[in-house]
Design a protein around this motif. Structure first.
Motif, PDB file in Angstrom:
ATOM      1  N   THR A   1       8.548  32.474  14.751  1.00 48.90           N
ATOM      2  CA  THR A   1       7.386  32.811  15.779  1.00 48.90           C
ATOM      3  C   THR A   1       6.831  34.066  15.978  1.00 48.90           C
ATOM      4  OG1 THR A   1       7.870  30.839  17.262  1.00 48.90           O
ATOM      5  CG2 THR A   1       6.659  32.732  18.128  1.00 48.90           C
TER       6      THR A   1
ATOM      7  N   ILE B   1       9.151  22.425  15.663  1.00 49.43           N
ATOM      8  CA  ILE B   1       9.665  23.528  16.175  1.00 49.43           C
ATOM      9  C   ILE B   1      11.141  23.540  16.636  1.00 49.43           C
ATOM     10  CG2 ILE B   1       8.622  23.325  18.218  1.00 49.43           C
ATOM     11  CD1 ILE B   1       7.771  26.498  17.916  1.00 49.43           C
TER      12      ILE B   1
ATOM     13  N   SER C   1       4.152  27.809  20.023  1.00 50.31           N
ATOM     14  CA  SER C   1       4.757  28.916  19.675  1.00 50.31           C
ATOM     15  C   SER C   1       4.513  30.003  20.615  1.00 50.31           C
ATOM     16  CB  SER C   1       4.743  29.565  18.233  1.00 50.31           C
ATOM     17  OG  SER C   1       3.288  29.824  18.198  1.00 50.31           O
TER      18      SER C   1
ATOM     19  N   PHE D   1       9.410  27.525  13.264  1.00 52.76           N
ATOM     20  CA  PHE D   1       8.511  26.371  13.270  1.00 52.76           C
ATOM     21  C   PHE D   1       7.871  26.005  11.535  1.00 52.76           C
ATOM     22  CE2 PHE D   1       5.259  29.819  14.219  1.00 52.76           C
ATOM     23  CZ  PHE D   1       4.767  29.915  13.350  1.00 52.76           C
TER      24      PHE D   1
END
Length: 505
Positions: A449, A414, A267, A421
Motif C-alpha cells: 500500500t 488485499i 488501500s 494488494f
C-alpha cells in the motif's frame, strides 16, 4: 410483454414515529442509561436486471422497523423489531437494557463517547425525478433496448449482454437522549450495462456504468447510456483479440478514476476505519497496518497525494445530513501532503483516540443493524492548477515512454492488514513512446500500500475529477452493506509490479 409489479406502499413509519421515538427516549432515561437512541426506518429497494433479451430479475422490496441502542454502565445493548408499536418499544428498550447489563459482565473496559450537540433537523437528497414513480415498463424497455443494440454485434463476437437499474430510498427518524430528533430521506440511483465477446477459445467482458450516486432518476440519462453502446462493444471485441498483459515486469501505470476508486477504497478507506485499527472489527477483511502510533508520522503517499473524506459532497453515495449517531456530516483530510493525519471515527472510537468529537462515520445498513464505522465519501484530491505534479490524462500519456493505461475495475485481493494488494481492471491499453498503441487483456498489478501511493508522480486537475464508487461495501459479521463515493482524478504511478509475484524495490 414487459413484466409489471403491483404498487408498493411503504408503511408510514415516519408519520407516526415522533411520539414513539419520544417514548423510547423517555424509557431509556428512566432506566438510568448514560446514553441511548432509537432509529425508526423504512427502506425501499428496487432492482431490474436484463440478460440478453429478457428481464431476468425484477425486485421491489420494502422493509420497516426500529432499533434501540443503550449505553448502561459503560456497556452497549441493542435490540430491534419490525413491529412498530408503543408496546413493542417498551419491550425492546427493556431487552436492550438487559443485554447491556449482560455485556458488562465480560467487558474489559467501559465504553465512553465524545459529546455531540442536540439537533432538531431534516435532510432530504435533492432529486429532480423520483425513481419509484417512473413506470417499470419504461425502465425495462431501456434495459432491453441497450441489450438489443449490444447483441447486434453478434456476428463480430458479442455473445452476451446485460444491463441493470438499481434504486433505493431510506427514510429514517433518529432520536437520542442527547435531545436530537432528526428525519432523513436518502435516494440512490445506479444504472449500467456490459457485454461479453467470445473468440479463439477466450471470452472477455467490457462494462459501462453511470456511477452509483445519491440522485434521482435523472441520473439514468438514457441518451448517455445508448451513446456508449458502440464504444463498449467495439472495445470488448478488441479486448478478446488483444495480447495478454506482460508478466513479471515493472512498469508505469496510468489509472483512470473509474479504476482508481477501488484501489482507494481498499488501500486507503478500509485501513483508516478506526474500529478496524483498534481491532474491534476483524471478522470480515481483517484489521489495519495504519496504527495510531503512526498518526501524523506515516508517509502514506507521495507529497502530491491528498485523500479527503466528505459526507457533504453533492451526489455522493455516502452523503447525508447526519450519521446514525446524530453527528453532522462534515469533511476532513485523512492523508494530507502524503502524511496520515486522521481516521474515520464514530463517537466511541473518537473518544479512545483522544479526540473531542466524532467526524460522523457511524452507519447501519438496516433498522435491525448496529451502527459501526463505515467509509464515507473518500477521494483523491485534484492537483493544484500549475502544480509541478499536476497533469491531464493526455499529458500523462504523452509523457510516458512505456506503460499501461487502466480503466474500470476487475478482480482484486488485499491481505488482512491492508498492506499487500493485487488489482485487475476492466480495460487496458499499452502505451509506447507517449502514444496508445493497442489494447491488452488479463493485466494485474501488485504492490504494498504505502509503496504504491508513494510512487505516484502525477495527479489530474479538477477538470478531470469523476465521482465513482460502490453500492456494495461489505463489513462486519453478520455482514452489513454500505455505499460510498470515491471521487478521483487520473493518476500516474511509476515502477509497479505487473503480473506474477511482487518483487522488492
Amino acid at each position: 410483454m414487459t413484466p409489471s409489479l403491483p404498487t408498493l406502499t411503504p408503511r408510514p413509519v415516519l408519520s407516526t414515529s415522533p411520539d414513539l421515538a419520544a417514548l423510547a427516549v423517555d424509557l431509556i432515561r428512566k432506566a438510568g442509561c448514560e446514553y441511548g437512541d432509537i432509529r425508526l426506518c423504512t427502506y425501499r429497494s428496487q432492482r431490474l436486471y436484463a440478460r440478453d433479451r429478457s428481464l431476468s430479475n425484477l425486485s421491489d422490496n420494502v422493509s420497516s422497523g426500529f432499533g434501540v441502542r443503550v449505553l448502561l454502565d459503560g456497556a452497549w445493548g441493542f435490540a430491534a423489531s419490525h413491529r412498530i408499536s408503543a408496546t413493542e418499544i417498551e419491550r425492546l428498550v427493556s431487552l436492550a437494557v438487559d443485554i447491556a447489563r449482560a455485556s458488562r459482565l465480560s467487558q474489559r473496559e467501559r465504553v465512553q463517547l465524545v459529546p455531540v450537540d442536540a439537533y432538531q433537523a431534516t435532510f432530504k437528497t435533492p432529486i429532480a425525478i423520483d425513481p419509484f414513480e417512473v413506470p417499470i415498463a419504461q425502465k425495462a424497455e431501456l434495459l432491453l433496448g441497450l441489450n438489443e443494440q449490444l447483441l447486434a454485434y453478434g456476428n463480430r463476437g458479442i455473445k452476451k449482454a446485460n444491463s441493470y437499474l438499481s434504486f433505493t430510498r431510506e427514510d429514517k427518524l433518529f432520536a437520542s437522549t442527547v435531545g436530537s430528533v432528526i428525519e432523513q430521506t436518502v435516494y440512490r440511483s445506479y444504472p449500467g450495462f456490459g457485454c461479453t465477446a467470445v473468440a479463439n477459445g477466450d471470452s472477455q467482458n467490457r462494462n459501462y456504468e453511470r456511477p452509483p450516486l445519491n440522485v434521482g432518476y435523472e441520473h439514468v440519462d438514457s441518451a448517455d447510456l445508448l451513446a456508449q453502446v458502440e464504444r463498449v462493444a467495439e472495445e470488448a471485441i478488441e479486448k478478446v483479440h488483444a495480447p495478454k498483459g506482460p508478466q513479471g515486469i515493472r512498469s508505469t501505470l496510468i489509472l483512470k478514476p473509474s479504476h482508481l476508486w477501488l484501489t482507494i477504497h481498499e488501500s486507503v478507506g478500509h485501513p483508516t476505519e478506526l474500529d478496524r485499527v483498534y481491532g474491534y472489527e476483524a471478522n470480515f477483511a481483517g484489521t489495519s497496518f495504519a496504527t495510531t502510533d503512526q498518526l501524523g508520522k506515516l508517509q502514506y503517499a507521495a507529497d502530491c497525494v491528498n485523500f479527503k473524506a466528505d459526507r457533504t459532497q453533492p451526489g455522493g453515495r455516502s452523503t447525508v445530513g447526519f450519521d446514525d449517531e446524530g453527528v453532522p456530516a462534515q469533511d476532513w483530510y485523512v492523508v494530507k501532503d502524503g502524511r496520515l493525519v486522521d481516521y474515520l471515527t464514530d463517537r466511541e472510537t473518537a473518544f479512545k483516540l483522544g479526540r473531542g468529537s466524532s467526524n460522523g462515520c457511524a452507519y447501519a445498513d438496516s433498522w435491525s443493524s448496529v451502527p459501526m464505522v463505515r467509509i464515507p465519501n473518500l477521494g483523491l484530491e485534484p492537483g493544484p492548477e500549475g502544480g509541478s505534479h499536476t497533469a491531464t490524462l493526455a499529458e500523462m500519456i504523452a509523457d510516458t515512454e512505456s506503460g499501461i493505461l487502466i480503466d474500470g475495475i476487475g478482480s482484486f485481493s488485499i491481505d488482512q492488514q491492508r498492506r499487500n494488494f493485487q488489482f485487475g481492471g476492466d480495460a487496458f491499453w499499452q502505451i509506447e513512446k507517449g502514444k496508445i498503441v493497442g489494447m491488452l487483456k488479463d493485466v494485474t498489478y501488485h504492490a504494498m500500500t504505502t509503496d504504491f501511493w508513494n510512487r505516484v508522480d502525477a495527479v489530474g486537475p479538477a477538470s478531470e475529477r469523476l465521482l465513482c464508487g460502490t453500492n456494495m461495501c461489505g463489513k462486519g459479521e453478520p455482514m452489513q452493506i454500505a455505499q460510498m463515493t470515491h471521487a478521483a482524478v487520473p493518476a500516474r504511478v511509476r515502477d509497479i509490479q505487473i503480473g506474477g509475484a511482487p518483487t522488492n524495490g
